[in-house]
Design an enzyme around this catalytic site. Structure first.
Site, PDB file in Angstrom:
ATOM      1  N   ASP A  35       0.828  -1.214   0.000  1.00 20.09           N
ATOM      2  CA  ASP A  35       0.000   0.000   0.000  1.00 20.09           C
ATOM      3  C   ASP A  35       0.860   1.262   0.000  1.00 20.09           C
ATOM      4  O   ASP A  35       2.015   1.231   0.423  1.00 20.09           O
ATOM      5  CB  ASP A  35      -0.845   0.048   1.281  1.00 20.09           C
ATOM      6  CG  ASP A  35      -2.134  -0.743   1.149  1.00 20.09           C
ATOM      7  OD1 ASP A  35      -2.399  -1.258   0.059  1.00 20.09           O
ATOM      8  OD2 ASP A  35      -2.849  -0.831   2.158  1.00 20.09           O
ATOM      9  N   LYS A  56      -2.909   2.920  -2.398  1.00 18.67           N
ATOM     10  CA  LYS A  56      -4.216   3.557  -2.312  1.00 18.67           C
ATOM     11  C   LYS A  56      -4.056   4.749  -1.405  1.00 18.67           C
ATOM     12  O   LYS A  56      -3.774   4.591  -0.238  1.00 18.67           O
ATOM     13  CB  LYS A  56      -5.217   2.612  -1.683  1.00 18.67           C
ATOM     14  CG  LYS A  56      -5.522   1.445  -2.546  1.00 18.67           C
ATOM     15  CD  LYS A  56      -6.821   0.861  -2.126  1.00 18.67           C
ATOM     16  CE  LYS A  56      -6.965  -0.497  -2.769  1.00 18.67           C
ATOM     17  NZ  LYS A  56      -7.643  -1.401  -1.907  1.00 18.67           N
ATOM     18  N   MET A 169      -9.883   8.273   7.748  1.00 23.04           N
ATOM     19  CA  MET A 169     -10.154   8.853   6.414  1.00 23.04           C
ATOM     20  C   MET A 169     -11.173   9.987   6.498  1.00 23.04           C
ATOM     21  O   MET A 169     -12.159  10.010   5.752  1.00 23.04           O
ATOM     22  CB  MET A 169     -10.682   7.747   5.471  1.00 23.04           C
ATOM     23  CG  MET A 169      -9.659   6.691   5.152  1.00 23.04           C
ATOM     24  SD  MET A 169     -10.334   5.378   4.133  1.00 23.04           S
ATOM     25  CE  MET A 169     -11.029   4.291   5.353  1.00 23.04           C
TER      26      MET A 169
END
Ligand SMILES: C[S@@+](CC[C@H](N)C(=O)[O-])C[C@H]1O[C@@H](n2cnc3c(N)ncnc32)[C@H](O)[C@@H]1O
Length: 262
Positions: A35, A56, A169
């Site tokens: 990642d 990502k 997030m």
């Protein structure tokens, strides 16, 4: 003979926060799909492996999940040890389920190696326990983020009703989130702490309140960040707010001090 795929939690960033089990498997890996938030020092634990970035990162280029699933299955036909290295813990906001199911459907053996999720590393930075006797007996980990084509999410009630809540997030929409939580009946005076880049050299903590968060539309956060809400943060948020005010005052005074004759 098919190889085995290991979904390994790399931890929040610092390379020494991976588990011994994860590090040992990395030493034997033929290929590592990693990642964007995995630190280069962690990748250095697999010097012999082919390294494939399938990063990502919010609003930056990311690799399609179906492409990652297909790559993992194909790699298992070529390598004995295939690693899918994910930031934090694979089982929390890491899309591990899609990979586990794709591997199971293809008959590929899979094992999950847990990692330190960023909320726990950030709690260590803050130095305040997520739970506290008589104050906090429930903790919610949530995200307001919804992927493309997904239904809208009713994330807010569980955050507003938890004693302590952590939002993943979410830093990019912090002001809007705070307004939604106020709409859920959360007190505007609820202490809030933002932790950016937990466990990494650029680590930063910001203390505020729910109202402060709603009013600040420019937090200047560039690294990965988490939002913490709850009564347990009252003292710490107050200390961070006081320190930031002091820093502002000193910064305002500096030019005058420099201008003073010696
Ligand atoms: C796709 S989620 C992955 C979470 C990961 N599986 C975990 O357990 O931490 C990415 C989010 O995790 C949080 N995050 C990851 N690393 C972080 C760090 N070092 N400091 C603060 N937040 C972090 C941020 O909210 C970021 O947007």
């Amino acid at each position: 003979m098919m190889g085995k795929v290991y979904l390994i939690g790399a931890g929040p960033g610092a390379a020494d926060l991976i588990t011994l089990r994860g590090a040992e498997i990395l030493k034997r890996a033929g290929v590592v799909f990693y990642d964007a938030l995995v630190h280069p020092d962690t990748l250095a634990l697999a010097p012999q492996a082919r390294l494939v970035a399938v990063g990502k990162r919010c609003s930056r280029i990311s690799t399609d999940q179906r492409f990652i699933n297909r790559n993992l299955v194909e790699a298992a036909a070529k390598y004995t040890v295939v690693v899918r290295l994910k930031g934090g813990d694979p089982m929390l906001f890491g899309r591990a389920q899609e990979e586990i199911e794709a591997l199971a459907a293809a008959g590929v053996a899979c094992e999950v190696v847990p990692g330190v999720t960023s909320a726990l590393a950030a709690s260590a930075e803050i130095g305040v326990s997520l739970t506290r006797r008589g104050v906090s007996r429930s903790v919610t980990f949530a995200t307001p983020r919804v992927g493309e084509g997904e239904d809208t999410s009713d994330w807010a009630p569980s955050v507003a009703s938890a004693d302590t809540a952590v939002l993943y997030m979410a830093a990019g929409q912090a002001a809007e989130i705070a307004r939604v939580l106020e709409g859920q009946g959360m007190s505007p005076a609820t202490p809030v702490i933002i932790v950016e880049s937990a466990s990494l050299p650029g680590v930063r903590q910001i203390g505020t309140t729910l109202r402060g968060l709603a009013e600040n539309t420019d937090l200047q956060i560039h690294g990965p960040a988490l939002l913490f809400f709850g009564e347990v943060y009252r003292e710490r948020a107050r200390a961070l707010i006081a320190a930031a005010l002091l820093e502002e005052e000193v910064a305002d005074e500096l030019p005058q001090r420099r201008a003073l004759p010696r």
